[in-house]
Design an enzyme around this catalytic site. Structure first.
Site, short mmCIF file in Angstrom:
data_model
loop_
_atom_site.label_atom_id
_atom_site.label_comp_id
_atom_site.label_asym_id
_atom_site.label_seq_id
_atom_site.Cartn_x
_atom_site.Cartn_y
_atom_site.Cartn_z
N ASP A 95 -0.11 -5.07 9.65
CA ASP A 95 -1.21 -4.16 9.32
C ASP A 95 -2.43 -5.03 8.97
O ASP A 95 -2.38 -5.80 8.02
CB ASP A 95 -0.81 -3.28 8.12
CG ASP A 95 -1.84 -2.20 7.85
OD1 ASP A 95 -2.86 -2.13 8.56
OD2 ASP A 95 -1.61 -1.41 6.90
N TRP A 101 0.86 -1.19 0.00
CA TRP A 101 0.00 0.00 0.00
C TRP A 101 0.90 1.24 0.00
O TRP A 101 1.83 1.33 0.81
CB TRP A 101 -0.86 -0.03 1.27
CG TRP A 101 -1.84 1.07 1.45
CD1 TRP A 101 -2.73 1.53 0.54
CD2 TRP A 101 -2.04 1.83 2.65
NE1 TRP A 101 -3.48 2.53 1.10
CE2 TRP A 101 -3.07 2.74 2.39
CE3 TRP A 101 -1.44 1.83 3.91
CZ2 TRP A 101 -3.53 3.65 3.35
CZ3 TRP A 101 -1.90 2.72 4.86
CH2 TRP A 101 -2.93 3.62 4.57
N LYS A 108 -13.13 -0.59 6.96
CA LYS A 108 -13.75 -1.45 5.94
C LYS A 108 -14.78 -2.38 6.58
O LYS A 108 -15.89 -2.51 6.08
CB LYS A 108 -12.70 -2.30 5.22
CG LYS A 108 -11.34 -1.68 5.09
CD LYS A 108 -11.21 -0.72 3.95
CE LYS A 108 -9.81 -0.13 3.93
NZ LYS A 108 -9.58 0.79 2.86
#
Ligand code: LMR
Length: 401
Positions: free
Chosen positions: A211, A130, A246
Site C-alpha cells: 500500500d 491503518w 495526499k
C-alpha cells in the site's frame, strides 16, 4: 425487518473527523485525519492541479463512461510514477493496472480478486496498521492476522521479529506492507531491510500487497517506491495499491490505482481482465475528473515540475513543524517519547499517548488525535503548535484514572 441491525460504532478516523467538524470550540485543533494542511490551516489546491483543471475546463468534452479499467493515459502515468520509466516489468507488459476509487478502492478490488483466486489464503497486516486495512480484508471474507512491526519502547521497528514471523507464514499468505511513511507509526524499513524481507517473501512463496498512499512524503518520489522496484528486481509477483489523495491533495476526487506485477505479459492480460471484472462488480467504472487532472499533470513537463516542487515544499513544511513541536515538548515529554517527533517519517507521529490521554486532549483542550495516539503532524501550523504542545504537556502531567 431491520430490528436485527446493530448500530454502527463509527470509524476510528473518519467518524472522529466528523465529530471534529461538529465541535463548536473556536480553538479546536484537528491532528486526527491524514490530511496535509498548509500553514494557514487550509487544504491546499496545488498550483499544478489548478492549472490542469483550468485547461480541462477550457476543453469542453462529453462525459461518457470511462472503460472499466479506467482512463488509459492515467493508467500509463501511474505505472511510470510507481514503477519508474525504466521498469523492465513495464517494458515487458507484465504489469496489470486499473484505475480505482482511491487507495481504499484499490485494496478492495485487490481483496476481491485475491479471494476469488486464492480463497484459502489469510491476510497478515503489521501490528499496528491503518484501521481500514483490517476492515476491507475482513469484509472481503479473509481472516486477518498481524505480524510484529512497531516497538513502543524505542519508537522504532521490530525488524528481526517481523522477518522471523514472515518466514513462518504458509505459502500464498497475503502480506500487507506499507511502501513508505507507515500509517499510523511513521516507521519504515530501510532499503537493506526491504531487500532481506523481499528475499524471505520470495523464498516462502508469499503474496505481498504493498500500500503506497504517501509516495513523495518520505525520502522522495523514487526512493519511496524502493520496495516496489525491488519486488520487480527480484521477480516477485505482487499487488500495489497507490493513491493520489495526499500527494496531489485530491482527497475527494478518489484517484487511485491497483497494479499487479505478473510473471508474464500473458498472465498480466488475464489478471487485468479479472481486475476489470472486479471493478464492474463493485462500481462498474471509475470517475473521470480527478484522473484527467492527474494524467495531465504527470504528462505535461511544466506542470509535473510545479507539482514536484510544491510536494517537496509540503515535506519541508512538515519537517519544520516536527522541529517546532519537538522543541516545545522538550522537558514535558519523557526523552524516550520525544525523539520520535523528529525521526518518524511522513504525515504521522505515533505519540505513545494512551486512549485515555487522547480522550482528555480532545475533551478538555479540543485537540484531536486518533485514539491509538497517532498525530497528524502535517496538520500542525504556526498558530496551533503551541496549543497542541501545551495541551500534551498538561495531559502528561495529569494522573488519569
Ligand atoms: C488517514 O489514515 O487518516 C487517512 O488515510 C484517511 C482515511 O481514510 O482513513
Amino acid at each position: 425487518m431491520f430490528e436485527h441491525i446493530d448500530a454502527y460504532p463509527g470509524d476510528p478516523i473518519l467518524s472522529l473527523n466528523e465529530d471534529f467538524a461538529k465541535d463548536s470550540r473556536d480553538d479546536k485543533v484537528n491532528l486526527s485525519i491524514g490530511i496535509y494542511y498548509d500553514n494557514e490551516g487550509r487544504i491546499p489546491v496545488m498550483r499544478a492541479v489548478r492549472e490542469a483543471e483550468a485547461q480541462l475546463l477550457a476543453e469542453p468534452a462529453a462525459k461518457p463512461y470511462l472503460p472499466m479499467a479506467g482512463f488509459a493515459q492515467y493508467r500509463d502515468a501511474v505505472q511510470s510514477l510507481v514503477f519508474g520509466d525504466d521498469s523492465t516489468a513495464r517494458a515487458e507488459g507484465r504489469i496489470a493496472t486499473v484505475q480505482t476509487l482511491g487507495g481504499s478502492g484499490a485494496l478492495k478490488v485487490g481483496a476481491d480478486f485475491i479471494k476469488r483466486y486464492f480463497p484459502d489464503s489469510q491476510v497478515w497486516v503489521s501490528d499496528p496498521t491503518w484501521d481500514n486495512h483490517r476492515f476491507i480484508f475482513e469484509r472481503a471474507g479473509f481472516t486477518v492476522g498481524t505480524y510484529p512491526y512497531y516497538d513502543e519502547s524505542t519508537g522504532g521497528l521490530r525488524f528481526d521479529a517481523m522477518l522471523s514471523a514472515i518466514r513462518d507464514l504458509p505459502a500464498r499468505s497475503v502480506v500487507l506492507l506499507h511502501a513508505c511513511c507507515h500509517n499510523p507509526t511513521g516507521v519504515d524499513l530501510n532499503d537493506a531491510q526491504w531487500v532481506r524481507l523481499i528475499e524471505a517473501i520470495k523464498a516462502r512463496g508469499l503474496l505481498p500487497f504493498i500500500d503506497m498512499a504517501y509516495q513523495g512524503f518520505g525520502a522522495g518520489l523514487n526512493a519511496d517506491a524502493f520496495a516496489i522496484r525491488e519486488l520487480v528486481r527480484q521477480n516477485v509477483p505482487a499487488f500495489v495499491a497507490n493513491s493520489f489523495s495526499k500527494n496531489f491533495s485530491l482527497y475527494g476526487e478518489r484517484c487511485g490505482a491497483l497494479s499487479v506485477i505478473c510473471e508474464s505479459a500473458d498472465s498480466a492480460a488475464r489478471v487485468l481482465g479479472q481486475l476489470t471484472g472486479a471493478v464492474r462488480a463493485n462500481y462498474s467504472n471509475p470517475p473521470t475528473h480527478g484522473a484527467k487532472i492527474v494524467a495531465r499533470v504527470l504528462t505535461t513537463p511544466a506542470l509535473r515540475q510545479a507539482w514536484e516542487d510544491e510536494l517537496a515544499s509540503m515535506c519541508t513544511r512538515i519537517a519544520r513543524m516536527r522541529g517546532e513541536i519537538h522543541a516545545r515538548l522538550r522537558g514535558n515529554v519523557p526523552d524516550a517519547m520525544l525523539a520520535r517527533y523528529l525521526e518518524q517519517r511522513g504525515m504521522f507521529t505515533y505519540t505513545g499517548l494512551s486512549a485515555a490521554q487522547v480522550d482528555r486532549l480532545r475533551e478538555r483542550h479540543g485537540v484531536y488525535l486518533i485514539r491509538s495516539g497517532r498525530m497528524c503532524v502535517a496538520a500542525l501550523n504556526d498558530r496551533n503548535v503551541e496549543a497542541a504542545a501545551s495541551s500534551i504537556g498538561e495531559v502528561l502531567a495529569t494522573e488519569i484514572v
